[in-house]
Scaffold this motif. Structure first.
Motif, mmCIF file in Angstrom:
data_model
loop_
_atom_site.group_PDB
_atom_site.id
_atom_site.type_symbol
_atom_site.label_atom_id
_atom_site.label_comp_id
_atom_site.label_asym_id
_atom_site.label_seq_id
_atom_site.Cartn_x
_atom_site.Cartn_y
_atom_site.Cartn_z
ATOM 1 N N GLN A 179 3.920 1.493 -1.205
ATOM 2 C CA GLN A 179 4.542 1.618 -2.520
ATOM 3 C C GLN A 179 3.553 2.152 -3.552
ATOM 4 O O GLN A 179 3.927 2.910 -4.453
ATOM 5 C CB GLN A 179 5.091 0.254 -2.968
ATOM 6 N N GLU A 180 2.293 1.760 -3.422
ATOM 7 C CA GLU A 180 1.266 2.279 -4.328
ATOM 8 C C GLU A 180 1.118 3.786 -4.161
ATOM 9 O O GLU A 180 0.991 4.527 -5.146
ATOM 10 C CB GLU A 180 -0.072 1.586 -4.059
ATOM 11 N N LYS A 195 4.560 9.857 -7.675
ATOM 12 C CA LYS A 195 5.544 10.046 -8.740
ATOM 13 C C LYS A 195 4.881 10.242 -10.097
ATOM 14 O O LYS A 195 5.325 11.042 -10.918
ATOM 15 C CB LYS A 195 6.482 8.840 -8.799
ATOM 16 N N SER A 196 3.803 9.496 -10.347
ATOM 17 C CA SER A 196 3.176 9.528 -11.669
ATOM 18 C C SER A 196 2.196 10.685 -11.833
ATOM 19 O O SER A 196 2.155 11.335 -12.883
ATOM 20 C CB SER A 196 2.451 8.203 -11.933
ATOM 21 N N LEU A 237 3.405 5.855 -3.044
ATOM 22 C CA LEU A 237 4.607 6.493 -3.577
ATOM 23 C C LEU A 237 4.568 6.558 -5.098
ATOM 24 O O LEU A 237 4.936 7.571 -5.702
ATOM 25 C CB LEU A 237 5.851 5.719 -3.115
ATOM 26 N N GLN A 238 4.120 5.477 -5.726
ATOM 27 C CA GLN A 238 4.038 5.446 -7.184
ATOM 28 C C GLN A 238 3.027 6.461 -7.691
ATOM 29 O O GLN A 238 3.247 7.127 -8.712
ATOM 30 C CB GLN A 238 3.653 4.037 -7.652
ATOM 31 N N GLU A 239 1.929 6.603 -6.970
ATOM 32 C CA GLU A 239 0.909 7.582 -7.356
ATOM 33 C C GLU A 239 1.469 8.994 -7.290
ATOM 34 O O GLU A 239 1.202 9.826 -8.163
ATOM 35 C CB GLU A 239 -0.298 7.452 -6.426
ATOM 36 N N ASP A 291 12.083 7.370 2.097
ATOM 37 C CA ASP A 291 11.485 7.477 0.763
ATOM 38 C C ASP A 291 10.228 8.344 0.801
ATOM 39 O O ASP A 291 9.993 9.161 -0.106
ATOM 40 C CB ASP A 291 11.139 6.090 0.222
ATOM 41 N N ALA A 338 9.545 11.926 -1.133
ATOM 42 C CA ALA A 338 8.369 12.146 -1.978
ATOM 43 C C ALA A 338 7.601 13.388 -1.539
ATOM 44 O O ALA A 338 7.008 14.091 -2.362
ATOM 45 C CB ALA A 338 7.458 10.918 -1.929
ATOM 46 N N GLU A 386 0.827 -1.203 0.000
ATOM 47 C CA GLU A 386 0.000 0.000 0.000
ATOM 48 C C GLU A 386 0.864 1.257 0.000
ATOM 49 O O GLU A 386 0.546 2.242 -0.668
ATOM 50 C CB GLU A 386 -0.927 -0.006 1.213
ATOM 51 N N THR A 422 -2.795 13.307 -1.880
ATOM 52 C CA THR A 422 -1.711 12.326 -1.853
ATOM 53 C C THR A 422 -0.722 12.634 -0.732
ATOM 54 O O THR A 422 -0.243 11.732 -0.044
ATOM 55 C CB THR A 422 -0.971 12.304 -3.201
#
Length: 243
Positions: free
Chosen positions: A148-149, A155-156, A151-153, A225, A229, A146, A163
């Motif tokens: 990592q999701e 970034k994208s 963090l990816q959100e 991390d 972010a 969750e 967020t």
């Protein structure tokens, strides 16, 4: 200077490093500030920081007593007090001073102390710094998905207010978990010391410490991390939490 420390650092008298297999380490007598000093042959190193301070290998230490011994040994081994000795004796004094500093820096910190004891128990070298990124313990893998999701959100799609709030919530939760892991490690000192006194098998305790320290290391990495972010460094985050 105490005889035991000369024995420990400079190799006067018998010691565990005096004979290794069929090979005897070469020593030479040099003139030091306290009289004749034996210089250890190359490759002879004292690695047990507890021995440096004359302490048993326990996790519950009297920090005031540790500090007192550190100051005493630091004064006795300070390079300024060995300027009239020959070059090899000066080098030995520098090495002794560095050893005392490393030992104190490790033993004064309760978590570093546990990590050091684990390394001693496993018979491996201790490295104060490592560049290896810790791997997630099995019990953290699922909940880390969750994070990592999130963090990816970020970034994208960019760091929106929603967020950012989610990331801060995850970070606060993980920091609470990290503190809990650290507390559990520190509180295990009494059980460890009892095992040492009673001669009990310490391997289960070593495994337990390693699991908690692995979780702590991984949590710290993920928390960093999350901070990156969010565009916050560790000091900014600490200041924010205090206010």
């Amino acid at each position: 200077m105490e005889l035991w420390l000369w024995n420990l650092v400079f190799g006067i008298g018998p010691g565990p490093w005096r004979n290794r297999g069929s090979r005897t380490e070469r020593t030479e007598t040099r003139t030091g500030p306290g009289g004749p000093v034996r210089i250890l042959g190359r490759g002879c190193n004292v690695t047990d920081y507890f021995e440096v301070f004359g302490l048993p290998r326990k996790l519950s230490l009297d920090l005031q007593e540790l500090q007192r011994r550190f100051y005493d040994l630091s004064r006795r081994h300070h390079p300024d007090f060995h300027q009239t000795a020959d070059a090899e004796a000066q080098t030995a004094a520098l090495e002794a001073s560095a050893l005392v500093n490393r030992a104190y820096r490790t033993l004064r910190d309760p978590l570093a102390r546990v990590e050091y004891v684990i390394a001693l128990e496993e018979g491996r070298e201790v490295r104060e710094e490592t560049s290896a990124k810790p791997k997630p313990p099995a019990d953290l893998l699922e909940e880390m998905l969750e994070v990592q999701e999130a963090l990816q959100e970020a970034k994208s799609a960019g760091l929106t207010a929603e967020t950012a709030e989610r990331l801060r919530g995850e970070r606060d939760r993980l920091e609470a978990r990290r503190r809990a892991e650290e507390t559990a490690v520190i509180e295990g000192a009494a059980e460890w010391d009892s095992a040492v006194d009673g001669g009990a098998d310490r391997r289960p305790l070593v495994d337990r410490f390693k699991q908690r320290l692995a979780a702590r290391a991984y949590l710290r990495t993920v928390i960093e991390d999350l901070g990156q972010a969010l565009g916050e460094d560790a000091e900014t985050h600490v200041a924010h939490r205090r206010h």
